[in-house]
Design a protein around this motif. Structure first.
Motif, mmCIF file in Angstrom:
data_model
loop_
_atom_site.group_PDB
_atom_site.id
_atom_site.type_symbol
_atom_site.label_atom_id
_atom_site.label_comp_id
_atom_site.label_asym_id
_atom_site.label_seq_id
_atom_site.Cartn_x
_atom_site.Cartn_y
_atom_site.Cartn_z
ATOM 1 N N THR A 154 0.710 -1.077 -0.043
ATOM 2 C CA THR A 154 -0.043 0.062 0.041
ATOM 3 C C THR A 154 0.686 1.305 -0.128
ATOM 4 N N PHE A 155 1.838 1.283 0.916
ATOM 5 C CA PHE A 155 2.563 2.685 1.046
ATOM 6 C C PHE A 155 3.541 2.654 -0.052
ATOM 7 N N VAL A 156 4.205 1.610 -0.495
ATOM 8 C CA VAL A 156 5.037 1.521 -1.900
ATOM 9 C C VAL A 156 4.221 2.584 -2.998
ATOM 10 N N LYS A 157 3.045 1.813 -2.855
ATOM 11 C CA LYS A 157 2.197 2.423 -4.112
ATOM 12 C C LYS A 157 1.940 3.860 -3.773
ATOM 13 N N ALA A 158 1.422 4.324 -2.533
ATOM 14 C CA ALA A 158 0.977 5.696 -2.370
ATOM 15 C C ALA A 158 2.250 6.747 -2.384
ATOM 16 N N PHE A 159 3.314 6.173 -1.755
ATOM 17 C CA PHE A 159 4.563 7.122 -2.127
ATOM 18 C C PHE A 159 5.166 7.009 -3.600
ATOM 19 N N GLY A 160 5.508 5.793 -4.090
ATOM 20 C CA GLY A 160 5.999 5.592 -5.253
ATOM 21 C C GLY A 160 5.088 6.181 -6.407
ATOM 22 N N VAL A 161 4.030 5.955 -6.648
ATOM 23 C CA VAL A 161 3.250 6.480 -7.383
ATOM 24 C C VAL A 161 2.536 7.936 -7.446
ATOM 25 N N GLY A 162 2.354 8.331 -5.993
ATOM 26 C CA GLY A 162 1.781 9.667 -5.730
ATOM 27 C C GLY A 162 3.215 10.871 -5.852
ATOM 28 N N PHE A 163 4.420 10.405 -5.563
ATOM 29 C CA PHE A 163 5.054 11.471 -5.283
ATOM 30 C C PHE A 163 6.607 11.354 -6.402
ATOM 31 N N LEU A 164 6.774 10.159 -6.951
ATOM 32 C CA LEU A 164 8.008 9.855 -7.867
ATOM 33 C C LEU A 164 7.831 9.694 -9.167
ATOM 34 N N ALA A 165 8.718 9.792 -10.123
ATOM 35 C CA ALA A 165 8.592 9.665 -11.261
ATOM 36 C C ALA A 165 8.079 11.085 -12.183
ATOM 37 N N ARG A 166 7.474 10.997 -13.227
ATOM 38 C CA ARG A 166 7.112 12.335 -13.641
ATOM 39 C C ARG A 166 5.446 12.469 -13.507
ATOM 40 N N PRO A 167 5.097 13.664 -13.393
ATOM 41 C CA PRO A 167 3.846 14.065 -13.197
ATOM 42 C C PRO A 167 3.151 13.384 -14.196
ATOM 43 N N ARG A 168 1.580 13.145 -13.779
ATOM 44 C CA ARG A 168 0.836 12.293 -14.644
ATOM 45 C C ARG A 168 -0.300 13.263 -15.010
ATOM 46 N N SER A 169 -0.405 14.511 -14.552
ATOM 47 C CA SER A 169 -1.306 15.400 -14.938
ATOM 48 C C SER A 169 -0.909 16.872 -14.950
ATOM 49 N N ALA A 170 -1.541 17.859 -15.508
ATOM 50 C CA ALA A 170 -1.128 19.031 -15.531
ATOM 51 C C ALA A 170 -0.954 19.866 -14.173
ATOM 52 N N PRO A 171 -2.032 19.615 -13.371
ATOM 53 C CA PRO A 171 -2.010 20.265 -12.110
ATOM 54 C C PRO A 171 -0.888 19.597 -11.148
ATOM 55 N N ALA A 172 -0.448 18.541 -11.409
ATOM 56 C CA ALA A 172 0.565 17.954 -10.740
ATOM 57 C C ALA A 172 1.984 18.538 -11.047
ATOM 58 N N ALA A 173 1.921 19.020 -12.403
ATOM 59 C CA ALA A 173 3.318 19.285 -12.775
ATOM 60 C C ALA A 173 3.626 20.877 -12.443
ATOM 61 N N VAL A 174 2.393 21.568 -12.114
ATOM 62 C CA VAL A 174 2.641 22.768 -11.636
ATOM 63 C C VAL A 174 2.566 22.972 -10.204
ATOM 64 N N ALA A 175 2.794 21.995 -9.272
ATOM 65 C CA ALA A 175 2.794 22.119 -7.705
ATOM 66 C C ALA A 175 3.982 22.737 -7.520
ATOM 67 N N VAL A 176 3.711 23.283 -6.303
ATOM 68 C CA VAL A 176 4.804 24.243 -5.595
ATOM 69 C C VAL A 176 4.894 23.655 -4.275
ATOM 70 N N GLU A 177 6.002 24.188 -3.531
ATOM 71 C CA GLU A 177 5.831 23.616 -2.011
ATOM 72 C C GLU A 177 5.078 24.520 -1.056
ATOM 73 N N SER A 178 4.735 23.571 -0.215
ATOM 74 C CA SER A 178 3.832 24.222 0.745
ATOM 75 C C SER A 178 4.264 25.387 1.667
ATOM 76 N N PRO A 179 3.518 26.239 2.202
ATOM 77 C CA PRO A 179 4.051 27.287 3.020
ATOM 78 C C PRO A 179 4.894 26.782 4.369
ATOM 79 N N PRO A 180 5.653 27.582 4.962
ATOM 80 C CA PRO A 180 6.230 27.274 5.958
ATOM 81 C C PRO A 180 5.516 26.690 7.187
ATOM 82 N N SER A 181 4.606 27.221 7.333
ATOM 83 C CA SER A 181 3.501 26.620 8.581
ATOM 84 C C SER A 181 3.077 25.137 8.251
ATOM 85 N N MET A 182 2.798 25.012 7.366
ATOM 86 C CA MET A 182 2.619 23.609 6.958
ATOM 87 C C MET A 182 3.548 22.546 6.960
ATOM 88 N N ARG A 183 4.630 23.040 6.318
ATOM 89 C CA ARG A 183 6.043 22.081 6.544
ATOM 90 C C ARG A 183 6.243 22.031 8.098
#
Lengths: 713, 320, 229, 165
Positions: free
Chosen positions: A483-512
Motif C-alpha cells: 500500500t505505502f510503496v504505491k502511495a509514495f512511489g506513484v504519488g510522489f515519484l517519477a514524472r507528473p501524470r497530469s497538468a496540476p501535478a506538474a505545476v505543484a509548488v512547495e507548501s508554506p512554512p507553517s504546513m511544513r
C-alpha cells in the motif's frame, strides 16, 4: 500546583478563546489566530498527559454543570496516554492549519474532477484551465464556522479521556461527534461527496453513541451509580449476562468510532472529505478514543472478562486489519487509502487488545501486559505517522487539487521537503525499520509468538487462534508495505501524470512545520521506544487483570522484554543502516572518481518519446493484488469500445473503467437501509404533518410517563 | 581484561563474518551459474566471473534517468546497507556476538523487506512502464511471502521461546534431534519457498531472462548503470547468500562456534562456506529442472508455503 | 513371546518418539501435497508414499510393542496401499488418458488455505481424545484426523472421478492412521476386512470411471447430473 | 527424471576453446584502451534492420556448442547494463533514431560491434530506399565482424578481442 489541572485549564481556556476568535476575527487574521490557539489547546493536552504519565493524578467535580448532576473529571495514566497522544496530534495539526486554511492553494472540487477528466490525455491548455479554475475557489476550510468549531472539537476530544462519570463521558462524546460532523461538512459546497460522507458519518456515529449509551446505562443501573468509581466498585456484583451485554454494546459503540469492520463504512468517506488537518485529527486522534473507551470500560471498569470477549475482539481486529489493508492496497484516492489504513491499524490494535484479553482471562499476566502495551504503543505510533501522512496528503491536495494517485507524480522535484517527510511517514506506516510502526508491530508479534511457550501445553483456543493471528498480522504487514510503496512511489515519484501535478509548488512554512513536528514525533518513537517503558507500565497499572509491572525494560539502546526472551534495538538498527548507507555511498563515490553521474533520457527500449501516460499508475500497480484477491474484492470493470461509423473494425475510442467497491458495505448495508426505509414508509400515516397531532403525541407520552412513574413508585 | 579481550575477539568475529559473506557472495553467484552451465553441457564463465563483472561495473559511469529523483540514487545504497546489516548481525560463524539482540529474526525479515521496498520505489521512480511493472510484481510477491516467513519464524521460535537468532541456533545445537522433527522440516520447506520467491529464482522469476514482459526483479533495475548497477548486483548476491546462510544455520546449525576464539571460528567459517555452497549448488541444480511459472500461479506456491508454515507451527505443539 | 509387552521396549523412547513424529509429519506433508498438485500421476506417487509411511507406522508400533501381528498388518498395508491400489489407479489413469485435475471447484490457493483451517480444526477436535490417554502416539492423532479431513475436502471439491478415488483413499489413510495411533494397532482380521472393502470400492469406481468415459467421453462427475433428467 | 538422464548421457557439448587472441585483437579496437572491459563484457543486441541471419548465428554463438559465456561475454536486457552494442543489419530509417538512443543510453566506456556485412557496408541492401546507411554512419564503430552471416567462431573471435580471454 497540579500540572494536569493546569494543562486542562489551558485546554478549556484556549478552546474558548479559539472559538471566539474563529467566530469574530476578520478573515485575514483568522487562520493564524485560530491555528495558534488550537496549538495552545494541544499543548495543554500534552502538558496534562505528560504529567499524568509521569505519575500525577487529579480529579475534579463540577457540580450543577450538567442537567442531571455534576460533571466529574479524573485523569489517571491511561487517560494521560490518550491526552498526550491527542494533544500532540493537535499541536501538529494546529500549526499546519495556519498555512492550510490561509490564502492560496487549491482544494479538490467537483469542477476540478470534471476539468481534470477532460484534460487527462496530456492536453496542456485544458489542464492549465483546470489550474486557473482551482485557485479561484472559496477556502471552505477557512470559513468562520469551521474555524470556530475546530478548537471546540479538539477540546472536547481532549476532555473525553478525562471524563470520570457516565453522563460526563456521554455529553462530551456527543459534543465531539457534533463538532467533528460540522468540520466534516466544511467543504460541502465544493463537492457533492461531502454531503454523502456527512450523512453516513452522522448516522453511524449516532448509532454508535446509542450503543454506548445503552451499554453504560445498563452498567450504571446494575452497578448502582454513574461515576466511574461506583462502576468499578459495582462491576464485580454484576451477573455474567449483564456484564457480557454491557461489553458487547460498548464494543460495538466504541468500535464504530474506531472504524472496525463492519462498522467502518463511514470512515473511508468522512476522513477523506474533511479538510486535511481535520482528517488528521479524526484519523490519528479521534479513532483512538474508541480504543480508549474499549480499554477503559472493558479492562478497567468491568475489570476484564471471560475469554470469549478477548476472542471476539481478536477476531474483529483480525478482520478489520485484513479488510482495511486489502481495500487500502487497491485504493487510488490518497486520502481514502489513508482512511482504510486507519481501519487496518485499528485492527492491529484490536488484535493486541483482544489477545491481551484472552491471556488475561487465562491468567497469563506477562503476555497480557506485553500485548496491551503493544496495542497502546501502536495507537501512539499510528497517531504519529497517520498525522504526518494526512498532513502530507493535505499539502499535495492544496498544491495540486488532486487526491487521485493515478494523476499525481513528480512531486519529489517540486515539493522536496513534503516528499521527504511523507517518505518517512510511509516507511513508518509500512512497519519497516527504521520507522516507528515497526517497533509496535514487533512487540505485537513478540506477544503472539510467545503464546505457545508458557508453562505446559497451550489451550486449544490459544493454539488455534494465535498462529492465525500471526498469519493475519504478517499478511497485513506485507500488504501494508504494498500500500505505502504505491502511495509514495506513484504519488510522489517519477514524472507528473497530469497538468496540476506538474505545476505543484512547495507548501508554506507553517504546513511544513506541522509535518516536521509529526515527523519528529515519529523519529523519536522510532529511535527511543525504550523511553516509553515506564509510562506504559503506569498505563497498565489501571487494568487489574493485566497489571504486571513494566512489559519492557529500559536497558539503554536495546528494547528488552521483561519475563520473555526477546530483544531488539531500533536505535542500533537505524545507526547500522545509516553507517552502511554512508559507507556504500563512499565506496561508490570512490570507485566513480573522475566519472561524474550523467543524467540521460529514460531508456524506453528505443522508443524516443516516453510520456507520462506510459507510466505505471496506482491502479496498474495494484492490479496483481486485485487479481490475487479477486474472490474477496470483486473488482468491477467495464470496457466501452466506440467504433467509427464507417467500420466497426476502426476504433474511435476505448473507455475502460475499473473500480473496487467496498464489498462489505455493498452487501451489508443496503438490506439494513432498505429495512429502515420500509419502516419509515410504514410509519408514515402516524406523521401526517399536523402540528396538533405531534403535540398530542408529546402530551400523551408525558402523561404515560407520569402514570408509569406513579405506579412503579 | 579478559572481558575486553572477549569483546575484541567478538568484534573480530563479526568483521571476519562480514568479509567472508561479502567476499563470498559473488563467488556463490558465480558457482551457481557454473553449476547451471555444466548441467547444460556448457563450460561456463568460471566462479570468479561475477567479481570480474562487479569490478568492471564499479569503474563505469552511473546514469540517472531524466525525471527521477534522489530516491533512484539512494535506493541501491539503502538496499546494500540493509543487507550488510543482516550479514553483520546474523550468527553465521559464532553465537557469541556483540551484535546479538540488535535484530532478531523478525527484524531481519523486516530489513530484507526494506531492501525490496527500496528497489521497488526506485523502479517506480524511473517512470518507465517496466520499472513500475517490476515494482508492482516484486511487491506483490513480497507481500504474499511475508506471512510464510513469519510463520516459519514462529515455528522455530515457539520451540526455543525466543526469536533471537543466536538463541534459535543454540536451541537447535543443544537439541540436535530437533533437526529431523516435523516442525523444523515443514518450516524448512516453507523457508525454502520463501528464499526462492524473495531472491527471484526459478520458478518465481528467471534471473537470466532478457524478455522484459516476464521480468520481476530485472525489470526494476533496467535503468541502473555502472557503479549503481554494481551495488544492486552485489546486494542481490548478498541477499541470496544471507538467506541461504540463515537457512543453513537455522536448520543445520552444526559447526557454528559458541565462543569467539579463533580456532572454532576458523572451523565455523569453513563449515559455513561448505553448507552455503552445497545449498547454492542444490538450488542451481533444482532450477535446471524447473520452468518459470505464470505470475498468477505464484500465489498458489506462496499459499502452499503459508500452509507449510502454519503446519510447522501446529506441529511444533501437536507433536511436541 | 519371550520379550513381554511393556517390560523392555525393543526401541528406545527417544528414537521411537522421533520416528513416530517424523512419520506423522511426512503423512501430513504428503496429504497437503496431494491437495497442492494437479498432475494425477504425481498424486498417485504421493499416495504410494503415504502407503509406505502407513506401513512404516504399523511396523514402528509393532517394533515398539513386539507384536508380530502388527508386522503382518504392516506388510498387508504395504502390499495394498503402496502396490495394488496405486497400480489400479495407474491403469485407470492410462485408460482415461487424463493427466491433470484441470478445474477443481475451489481454486488451489483457496483450498490450501482451507487445508490450513482444517488442520487447526483437527487439532481442536482431537484434544479431548488426546487428553483421555496422553502418549506420544495419541499426541499425533490430530495429524491422522487432518489427513482424513483433507481427504474429505478433496472428495468434495474435485471434479475428476479419479480425484474422487484419491480423496477416498486419502480419507481411508487418515482412518487407518487414526486406528493405529489411537489403539496402537487394530486386530489383523479387522484390518483385512477393511482393506478388502476398500479394494472392492476402488474396483467399482474404476468400472464406473470406464463406463462414464464410454458414455460422456470425460470423467467429470458433474456430468452425472444429466442422468437425473 | 528424463532430464537427468539426458544430462548424464549428453555430458559436455561445448567445443574446446581456441587459443586466446589477447586484448585488443579485434579489428578497429586497437586504438582504444580495452583494459576497463577486460574479461567481462556485457552485450546489448540491437537489430537495426537485419534479415535475421546474423541473429541465428549470434544465438548459436551463445548456445552450448560455442559457449561464448566462458569468455566473459553475456547478453543483457538493457543498454544501461551493457558495455558493448552488438548491431546487426543495415541501419533502416526507422531504426536510426532508436540506435542513437541506445548508444546514448549506454554508460561509458562503451564499444560498438558491427556484426555482418550489412552492418559494415549495407551489403546487398546498399542503396535501398529504406536504408539510412551502415552502422558507422550512425554511431561510431569499434569492431567489425565480416561475413554474411559471420560464422559463430568468427563472431566469438572478434568478441574475445574485447574481453581478452
Amino acid at each position: 500546583m497540579n500540572l494536569i489541572a493546569a494543562g486542562l485549564g489551558v485546554v478549556v481556556a484556549g478552546a474558548a478563546a479559539g472559538a471566539a476568535t474563529g467566530a469574530l476575527a476578520p478573515a485575514r487574521a483568522r487562520p493564524l489566530a485560530t491555528g495558534l490557539l488550537t496549538t495552545t489547546v494541544g499543548l495543554g493536552g500534552v502538558l496534562a498527559g505528560a504529567a499524568a504519565l509521569a505519575g500525577q493524578a487529579w480529579s475534579m467535580t463540577v457540580p450543577g454543570i450538567l442537567p442531571l448532576g455534576a460533571a466529574t473529571l479524573a485523569v489517571d495514566p491511561l487517560s494521560g496516554a490518550f491526552l498526550l497522544l491527542i494533544g500532540a496530534v493537535t499541536v501538529a495539526a494546529g500549526v499546519y492549519s495556519v498555512g492550510y486554511t490561509g490564502p492560496g492553494g487549491r482544494h479538490a472540487t467537483d469542477d476540478d474532477a470534471a476539468a481534470g477528466a477532460a484534460a487527462a490525455p496530456g492536453a496542456e491548455p485544458a489542464g492549465q484551465r483546470a489550474v486557473d479554475a482551482g485557485t479561484g475557489h472559496v477556502e471552505a476550510a477557512a470559513s468562520r464556522t469551521a474555524q470556530a468549531v475546530l478548537p471546540l472539537f479538539v477540546a472536547t476530544m481532549l476532555l473525553v479521556p478525562a471524563a470520570a462519570s457516565v453522563s460526563t463521558l456521554l455529553v462530551l462524546w456527543e459534543l465531539m461527534a457534533l463538532t467533528s460532523l460540522v468540520l466534516v461538512l466544511a467543504e460541502h459546497r465544493l463537492r457533492r461527496s461531502v454531503r454523502d460522507a456527512g450523512l453516513w458519518y452522522g448516522a453511524m456515529t449516532h448509532a454508535g453513541a446509542v450503543a454506548i449509551l445503552l451499554g453504560l446505562v445498563v452498567f450504571a443501573a446494575a452497578a448502582g451509580g454513574e461515576s466511574f468509581a461506583a462502576l468499578r466498585a459495582g462491576a464485580a456484583d454484576l451477573s455474567r449476562g449483564t456484564r457480557s451485554l454491557v461489553f458487547v454494546l460498548i464494543f460495538a459503540g466504541f468500535g464504530s468510532k474506531a472504524g472496525m469492520v463492519p462498522l467502518h463504512v463511514w470512515l473511508p468517506r468522512a476522513h477523506p472529505e474533511a479538510p486535511s488537518h481535520v482528517s488528521a485529527l479524526m484519523s490519528a486522534a479521534m479513532v483512538n478514543l474508541g480504543l480508549y473507551g474499549l480499554i477503559r470500560v472493558g479492562f478497567d471498569l468491568l475489570g476484564g472478562g471471560p475469554r470469549w470477549w478477548g476472542l471476539l475482539v481478536l477476531a474483529v481486529g483480525g478482520l478489520s486489519a485484513l479488510y482495511g489493508v486489502l481495500q487500502a492496497s487497491v485504493a487510488t484516492d490518497l486520502k481514502r487509502l489513508l482512511g482504510y489504513s486507519t481501519t487496518e491499524n485499528v485492527g492491529l490494535m484490536l488484535i493486541g487488545v483482544g489477545a491481551a484479553g484472552v491471556f488475561a482471562a487465562e491468567g497469563n499476566r506477562a503476555l497480557a501486559g506485553l500485548l496491551m502495551a503493544a496495542a497502546v504503543l501502536h495507537a501512539v505510533n499510528h497517531a504519529a505517522f497517520k498525522t504526518l501522512l494526512f498532513l502530507g496528503a493535505g499539502s499535495v491536495l492544496r498544491a495540486t487539487g488532486l487526491r487521485d494517485l493515478d494523476r499525481l507524480g513528480g512531486l519529489a522535484a517540486r515539493m522536496p521537503i513534503t516528499t521527504a517527510l511523507v517518505a518517512f511517514g510511509a516507511l513508518a506506516a509500512a512497519a519497516l525499520p527504521p520507522g516507528n510502526g515497526f517497533v509496535s508491530e514487533w512487540l505485537l508479534l513478540q506477544g503472539l509468538i510467545h503464546s505457545l511457550t508458557g508453562t505446559g501445553p497451550p489451550t486449544v483456543v490459544v493454539a488455534v487462534s494465535m498462529p492465525l493471528a500471526v498469519g493475519v498480522v504478517a499478511l497485513t504487514a506485507g500488504l501494508g508495505v504494498a500500500t505505502f510503496v504505491k502511495a509514495f512511489g506513484v504519488g510522489f515519484l517519477a514524472r507528473p501524470r497530469s497538468a496540476p501535478a506538474a505545476v505543484a509548488v512547495e507548501s508554506p512554512p507553517s504546513m511544513r512545520a506541522g509535518m516536521a513536528l509529526a515527523a519528529a514525533a515519529c523519529l523519536g518513537l522510532a529511535l527511543a521506544p525504550v523511553a516509553a517503558a515506564a509510562p506504559l507500565a503506569r498505563v497498565l497499572q489501571v487494568m487489574p487483570t493485566v497489571r504486571d509491572g513494566a512489559p519492557l525494560a529500559d536497558s539503554g539502546v536495546r528494547l528488552q522484554l521483561v519475563g520473555i526472551a526477546g530483544s531488539m534495538s531500533p536505535l542500533l538498527i537505524a545507526i547500522g543502516l545509516l553507517v552502511g548507507t554512508a559507507a556504500t555511498a563512499a565506496l561508490a563515490r570512490w570507485a566513480g572518481r573522475g566519472l561524474p553521474r550523467r543524467v540521460a533520457p529514460v531508456w524506453g527500449c528505443g522508443g524516443t518519446r516516453l510520456d507520462s501516460r506510459m507510466e505505471y499508475t496506482a491502479t496498474s500497480f495494484a492490479e496483481p493484488l486485485t487479481r490475487v484477491f479477486d474472490d474477496v474484492l470483486r473488482p468491477e470493470q467495464d470496457v466501452v469500445v466506440t467504433p467509427y461509423t464507417e467500420s466497426r473494425y476502426l476504433i474511435e475510442s476505448v473507455r475502460f473503467r475499473h473500480r473496487v467497491p467496498d464489498r462489505l458495505e455493498a452487501r451489508l448495508y443496503p438490506p439494513l437501509l432498505g429495512a429502515a426505509a420500509r419502516w419509515g414508509r410504514w410509519s408514515r400515516p402516524v406523521a401526517n404533518g399536523s402540528v396538533h397531532r405531534y403535540l398530542a403525541y408529546g402530551f400523551v407520552g408525558m402523561l404515560a410517563v407520569l402514570v408509569v412513574v406513579r405506579l412503579s413508585g | 581484561m579478559t572481558g575486553s579481550a572477549v569483546t575484541v575477539g567478538a568484534l573480530a568475529a563479526v568483521t571476519a563474518q562480514l568479509v567472508l559473506v561479502v567476499g563470498g557472495a559473488p563467488l556463490l553467484a558465480g558457482l551457481m551459474r557454473q553449476v547451471r552451465a555444466r548441467l547444460e553441457g556448457r563450460v561456463g564463465a568460471g566462479v570468479g566471473q561475477p567479481w570480474r563483472d562487479l569490478r568492471k561495473q564499479l569503474g563505469k559511469e552511473a546514469i540517472r534517468p531524466d525525471g527521477s529523483s534522489w530516491v533512484f540514487t539512494a535506493a541501491p545504497r539503502v538496499l546494500l546497507a540493509s543487507t550488510l546489516l543482516i550479514a553483520a548481525v546474523a550468527p553465521f560463524l559464532s553465537t557469541v556476538s556483540p551484535l546479538d539482540g540488535v535484530a532478531d529474526l523478525f527484524a531481519v525479515v523486516a530489513l530484507l523487506l526494506l531492501g525490496t521496498v527500496a528497489l521497488a520505489v526506485a523502479g517506480l521512480d524511473t517512470g518507465t512502464a517496466f520499472g513500475g511493472m517490476g515494482a508492482s510484481r516484486e511487491i506483490t510477491v513480497a507481500a504474499l511471502a511475508e506471512p510464510t516467513i513469519l510463520l516459519a519464524g514462529f515455528a522455530l521460535s515457539a520451540r526455543v521461546g525466543s526469536s533471537n537468532l543466536a538463541a534459535l541456533v543454540e536451541g537447535m545445537l543443544t537439541a540436535p534431534g530437533q533437526v529431523l522433527s516435523p516442525a523444523s522440516l515443514l518450516a524448512a520447506v516453507a523457508f525454502a519457498v520463501v528464499v526462492v520467491a524473495e531472491t527471484g529464482r526459478l520458478p518465481v522469476d528467471n534471473p537470466a531472462t532478457h524478455l522484459e514482459l516476464t521480468m520481476i526483479h530485472e525489470a526494476m533495475v533496467l535503468e541502473y548503470a555502472g557503479r549503481d548497477l554494481a551495488l544492486v548486483e552485489l546486494a542481490s548476491a548478498l541477499r541470496l547468500t544471507v538467506l541461504l546462510g540463515l537457512g543453513a544455520n537455522l536448520f543445520l546449525p552444526w559447526g557454528v562456534a559458541t565462543t569467539a576464539s579463533p580456532l572454532p571460528l576458523l572451523g565455523a567459517a569453513m563449515l559455513f562456506a561448505v553448507k552455503v555452497v552445497a545449498f547454492g549448488a542444490a538450488l542451481a541444480a533444482f532450477e535446471v529442472f524447473m520452468a518459470k511459472w505464470r505470475l498468477f500461479r505464484v500465489p498458489e506456491l506462496l499459499a502452499g508455503s503459508f500452509l507449510f508454515g502454519l503446519l510447522a507451527v501446529s506441529a511444533s505443539f501437536f507433536l511436541a | 513371546m519371550d520379550h513381554s509387552i511393556g517390560l523392555r521396549p525393543p526401541v528406545s523412547e527417544t528414537v521411537y518418539v522421533q520416528t513416530l513424529n517424523l512419520i506423522c509429519g511426512a503423512l501430513l506433508l504428503a496429504a497437503v501435497l496431494i491437495l497442492w498438485r494437479r498432475e494425477l500421476a504425481a498424486i498417485v506417487r504421493l499416495l504410494v508414499v503415504q502407503g509406505v509411511l502407513l506401513a512404516a507406522l504399523a511396523a514402528l508400533l509393532g517394533a515398539r510393542e513386539g507384536s508380530s501381528e502388527l508386522y503382518a498388518v504392516a506388510a498387508g498395508v504395504l502390499a495394498l496401499k503402496a502396490v495394488v491400489l496405486p497400480a489400479v489407479l495407474r491403469r485407470v489413469l492410462r485408460d482415461t488418458g487424463e493427466v491433470r485435475e484441470t478445474e477443481p471447484l475451489v481454486n488451489v490457493a483457496a483450498s490450501l488455505l482451507a487445508g490450513a483451517l482444517l488442520t487447526l480444526l483437527a487439532y481442536a477436535v482431537s484434544r479431548p481424545l488426546v487428553a483421555l490417554a496422553p502418549s506420544p502416539a495419541t499426541q499425533a492423532l490430530p495429524v491422522a484426523l487432518a489427513v482424513m479431513f483433507l481427504g474429505f475436502f478433496v472428495l468434495v471439491t474435485r471434479r475428476r472421478a479419479l480425484s474422487q478415488v484419491v480423496g477416498f483413499l486419502l480419507m481411508d489413510n487418515g482412518i487407518t492412521a487414526t486406528a493405529f495411533l489411537a489403539t496402537s494397532g487394530v486386530p489383523l482380521i479387522v484390518e483385512l476386512g477393511v482393506s478388502l472393502d476398500l479394494l472392492l470400492v476402488v474396483l467399482v469406481l474404476q468400472v464406473l470411471t470406464a463406463r462414464m468415459r464410454l458414455t460422456f467421453g470425460r470423467t467429470d462427475l458433474d456430468e452425472l447430473r444429466e442422468l437425473r433428467d | 527424471m528424463s532430464v537427468l538422464g539426458k544430462i548424464v548421457r549428453t555430458g559436455r557439448v561445448a567445443e574446446p576453446a581456441p587459443p586466446a587472441p589477447g586484448v585488443g585483437a579485434g579489428r578497429g579496437c586497437d586504438s582504444s584502451p580495452a583494459a576497463p572491459l577486460a574479461s567481462s563484457v556485457q552485450l546489448r543486441h540491437v537489430d537495426a534492420g537485419s534479415c535475421n541471419g546474423c541473429e541465428l548465428e549470434i544465438a548459436s554463438a551463445f548456445g552450448p556448442v560455442y559457449d561464448a559465456e566462458r569468455y566473459g561475454l553475456r547478453l543483457v536486457a538493457s543498454p544501461r547494463h551493457a558495455d558493448a552494442l552488438l548491431v546487426t543489419g543495415p541501419v533502416t530509417r526507422n531504426m536510426a533514431d532508436p540506435l542513437r538512443a541506445t548508444y546514448e543510453a549506454t554508460p561509458r566506456p562503451k564499444r560498438v560491434v558491427a556484426v555482418g556485412d550489412c552492418a559494415r557496408n549495407c551489403g546487398v541492401f546498399a542503396g535501398g530506399y529504406g536504408v539510412e546507411g551502415a552502422v558507422s554512419d550512425v554511431v561510431p564503430v569499434d569492431v567489425e565482424v565480416p561475413g554474411c552471416p559471420p560464422a559463430p567462431h568468427v563472431l566469438i573471435a572478434a568478441l574475445r578481442g574485447l574481453t581478452g580471454r
